[in-house]
Design an enzyme around this catalytic site. Structure first.
Site, PDB file in Angstrom:
ATOM      1  N   TYR A 213      47.264  12.063   6.596  1.00 31.86           N
ATOM      2  CA  TYR A 213      48.392  11.762   7.481  1.00 31.86           C
ATOM      3  C   TYR A 213      49.528  12.767   7.300  1.00 31.86           C
ATOM      4  O   TYR A 213      50.207  13.110   8.276  1.00 31.86           O
ATOM      5  CB  TYR A 213      48.860  10.308   7.293  1.00 31.86           C
ATOM      6  CG  TYR A 213      47.890   9.382   7.980  1.00 31.86           C
ATOM      7  CD1 TYR A 213      47.901   9.256   9.366  1.00 31.86           C
ATOM      8  CD2 TYR A 213      46.904   8.712   7.271  1.00 31.86           C
ATOM      9  CE1 TYR A 213      46.969   8.470  10.014  1.00 31.86           C
ATOM     10  CE2 TYR A 213      45.973   7.923   7.906  1.00 31.86           C
ATOM     11  CZ  TYR A 213      46.014   7.805   9.288  1.00 31.86           C
ATOM     12  OH  TYR A 213      45.082   7.040   9.933  1.00 31.86           O
TER      13      TYR A 213
ATOM     14  N   GLN B 165      46.655   5.803  22.985  1.00 27.92           N
ATOM     15  CA  GLN B 165      46.062   5.583  21.664  1.00 27.92           C
ATOM     16  C   GLN B 165      46.623   6.601  20.674  1.00 27.92           C
ATOM     17  O   GLN B 165      46.337   6.543  19.487  1.00 27.92           O
ATOM     18  CB  GLN B 165      44.542   5.757  21.730  1.00 27.92           C
ATOM     19  CG  GLN B 165      43.851   4.794  22.673  1.00 27.92           C
ATOM     20  CD  GLN B 165      42.430   5.239  22.972  1.00 27.92           C
ATOM     21  OE1 GLN B 165      41.501   4.905  22.251  1.00 27.92           O
ATOM     22  NE2 GLN B 165      42.255   6.012  24.024  1.00 27.92           N
TER      23      GLN B 165
ATOM     24  N   HIS C 256      48.236   2.317  18.934  1.00 22.35           N
ATOM     25  CA  HIS C 256      47.808   2.577  17.549  1.00 22.35           C
ATOM     26  C   HIS C 256      48.954   2.965  16.623  1.00 22.35           C
ATOM     27  O   HIS C 256      48.715   3.529  15.558  1.00 22.35           O
ATOM     28  CB  HIS C 256      46.717   3.668  17.537  1.00 22.35           C
ATOM     29  CG  HIS C 256      45.422   3.208  18.151  1.00 22.35           C
ATOM     30  ND1 HIS C 256      44.391   4.062  18.487  1.00 22.35           N
ATOM     31  CD2 HIS C 256      44.992   1.973  18.491  1.00 22.35           C
ATOM     32  CE1 HIS C 256      43.392   3.383  19.004  1.00 22.35           C
ATOM     33  NE2 HIS C 256      43.732   2.103  19.038  1.00 22.35           N
TER      34      HIS C 256
ATOM     35  N   CYS D 132      58.068   3.100  -2.068  1.00 21.50           N
ATOM     36  CA  CYS D 132      59.245   2.452  -1.490  1.00 21.50           C
ATOM     37  C   CYS D 132      60.420   2.513  -2.479  1.00 21.50           C
ATOM     38  O   CYS D 132      60.259   2.172  -3.655  1.00 21.50           O
ATOM     39  CB  CYS D 132      58.893   1.002  -1.166  1.00 21.50           C
ATOM     40  SG  CYS D 132      60.229   0.077  -0.422  1.00 21.50           S
TER      41      CYS D 132
HETATM   42  P1  OAD Z   1      38.358  11.340  20.591  1.00 19.49           P
HETATM   43  O1  OAD Z   1      38.452  12.488  19.669  1.00 19.49           O
HETATM   44  O2  OAD Z   1      37.337  10.303  20.327  1.00 19.49           O
HETATM   45  O3  OAD Z   1      38.093  11.871  22.070  1.00 19.49           O
HETATM   46  C1  OAD Z   1      38.821  12.931  22.616  1.00 19.49           C
HETATM   47  C2  OAD Z   1      38.389  13.131  24.049  1.00 19.49           C
HETATM   48  O4  OAD Z   1      39.223  14.139  24.606  1.00 19.49           O
HETATM   49  C3  OAD Z   1      36.947  13.589  24.246  1.00 19.49           C
HETATM   50  O5  OAD Z   1      36.316  12.782  25.231  1.00 19.49           O
HETATM   51  C4  OAD Z   1      37.080  15.039  24.749  1.00 19.49           C
HETATM   52  O6  OAD Z   1      36.049  15.401  25.678  1.00 19.49           O
HETATM   53  C5  OAD Z   1      38.429  14.976  25.434  1.00 19.49           C
HETATM   54  N1  OAD Z   1      39.136  16.256  25.539  1.00 19.49           N
HETATM   55  C6  OAD Z   1      39.064  17.357  24.747  1.00 19.49           C
HETATM   56  N2  OAD Z   1      39.892  18.304  25.195  1.00 19.49           N
HETATM   57  C7  OAD Z   1      40.515  17.814  26.286  1.00 19.49           C
HETATM   58  C8  OAD Z   1      41.494  18.313  27.195  1.00 19.49           C
HETATM   59  N3  OAD Z   1      42.017  19.526  27.070  1.00 19.49           N
HETATM   60  N4  OAD Z   1      41.880  17.504  28.223  1.00 19.49           N
HETATM   61  C9  OAD Z   1      41.373  16.274  28.372  1.00 19.49           C
HETATM   62  N5  OAD Z   1      40.450  15.758  27.546  1.00 19.49           N
HETATM   63  C10 OAD Z   1      40.032  16.503  26.525  1.00 19.49           C
HETATM   64  O7  OAD Z   1      39.831  10.711  20.697  1.00 19.49           O
HETATM   65  P2  OAD Z   1      40.281   9.258  21.213  1.00 19.49           P
HETATM   66  O8  OAD Z   1      39.427   8.808  22.330  1.00 19.49           O
HETATM   67  O9  OAD Z   1      41.742   9.334  21.423  1.00 19.49           O
HETATM   68  O10 OAD Z   1      42.182   5.647  16.383  1.00 19.49           O
HETATM   69  O11 OAD Z   1      39.992   8.385  19.953  1.00 19.49           O
HETATM   70  C11 OAD Z   1      40.347   7.044  19.995  1.00 19.49           C
HETATM   71  C12 OAD Z   1      40.814   6.582  18.639  1.00 19.49           C
HETATM   72  O12 OAD Z   1      39.862   6.951  17.658  1.00 19.49           O
HETATM   73  C13 OAD Z   1      42.085   7.239  18.141  1.00 19.49           C
HETATM   74  O13 OAD Z   1      43.271   6.636  18.634  1.00 19.49           O
HETATM   75  C14 OAD Z   1      41.983   7.041  16.670  1.00 19.49           C
HETATM   76  C15 OAD Z   1      40.559   7.468  16.497  1.00 19.49           C
HETATM   77  O14 OAD Z   1      39.931   7.001  15.404  1.00 19.49           O
HETATM   78  C16 OAD Z   1      42.730   5.283  15.234  1.00 19.49           C
HETATM   79  O15 OAD Z   1      43.140   6.072  14.403  1.00 19.49           O
HETATM   80  C17 OAD Z   1      42.809   3.800  15.059  1.00 19.49           C
END
Ligand code: OAD
Length: 261
Positions: A76, A116, A134, A162
């Site tokens: 992080y 997210q 999130h 803390c």
């Molecule tokens: P992912 O990494 O799973 O997916 C990212 C998506 O962005 C993929 O479908 C790519 O094809 C797409 N992508 C890449 N470049 C792009 C661009 N220039 N324009 C548009 N799309 C593009 O990320 P999330 O779906 O956000 O949760 O993941 C969901 C959650 O999983 C996150 O919020 C996080 C993670 O674990 C937690 O931390 C709880």
């Protein structure tokens, strides 16, 4: 509900999407890590999506934090450090333009941006109504007392404690196996169920409950538009795919909408 629209013709797909938006008064958007990719932030899945050999699920759970808080904080702290220089990209800014348009509709207009992402780039771009499903990397909270604060992206110690009670601090983000903030989730679900057009931008749509909003929108009869260079789990469930990076496609869509009518 409309069937999946399989089009390689981006131009006509953009026209169709602009038409749907033109006819909508209430619009909701779900964004994921892809919308920040063009700001230089790594996505979670796909090439380069691993972090020092760890899956996100292995550094983003309460048990991972109990087992190895230093490792989790390194993850992080690295993400917080990257945000000191990251800037919103044209995709973020196009979503501000959409909010400006729909939020000022005289009758019944509404725009809800559900994200997210924990990077704060939508707010940095100027989006006003942002539902962070999130949490946020800017905020930290105590594992022992009620301390919670927005610390921006200031540098923290490797394992911050803390000052009030001495217990470990943690990022105020939602980890796997944890509940989403109830009020934020309820607002997101309500806006999704009530929208006429739902945009799914830059998410692999594999993490629930966020991904379930796509079904909520579709079941409520909304037109679903996916913006992503790749087909995803969302694409299989109907709607219109605009294939390309959101930093390119979203500004084009906003432009089409302005030219419409
Ligand atoms: P992912 O990494 O799973 O997916 C990212 C998506 O962005 C993929 O479908 C790519 O094809 C797409 N992508 C890449 N470049 C792009 C661009 N220039 N324009 C548009 N799309 C593009 O990320 P999330 O779906 O956000 O949760 O993941 C969901 C959650 O999983 C996150 O919020 C996080 C993670 O674990 C937690 O931390 C709880």
């Amino acid at each position: 509900m409309h069937p999946p629209i399989d089009t390689d013709d981006l131009d006509s797909a953009l026209d169709q999407a602009a038409e749907w938006l033109w006819n909508a008064r209430r619009v909701a958007v779900l964004t994921g890590a892809g919308v920040s990719a063009e700001s230089g932030l790594a996505t979670f899945r796909g090439a380069g999506g691993l972090w020092e050999g760890h899956r996100i699920e292995d550094v983003a759970t309460p048990s991972a934090f109990r087992r190895n808080p230093t490792l989790v904080w390194r993850f992080y702290n690295a993400r917080r450090a990257a945000l000191r220089t990251a800037q919103p990209n044209p995709g973020h800014r196009a979503l501000v333009a959409l909010e400006d348009r729909f939020a000022r509709e005289p009758s019944d207009g509404q725009f809800t941006l559900i994200t997210q992402n924990v990077d704060g780039l939508h707010q940095a771009a100027g989006s006003r109504r942002v539902l962070e499903l999130h949490g946020s990397l800017r905020r930290i909270r105590c594992t022992g007392c009620a301390y919670k604060a927005d610390r921006g992206y200031e540098e923290l110690t490797e394992l911050p404690h803390c000052e009030t009670c001495g217990e470990l601090l943690r990022p105020d983000v939602v980890w796997f196996e944890e509940m989403l903030p109830a009020e934020t989730w309820n607002e997101a679900a309500k806006a999704t169920a009530g929208c006429q057009c739902f945009l799914v931008v830059g998410t692999s749509a594999v993490v629930y409950p966020a991904a379930g909003l796509i079904d909520t929108a579709r079941d409520a009869g909304a037109c679903v538009i996916e913006i992503n260079p790749e087909a995803t789990f969302a694409s299989r469930r109907g709607g219109l795919g605009l294939r390309g990076p959101s930093g390119v496609i979203l500004p084009q869509l906003v432009q089409r909408l302005s030219n419409h009518g």
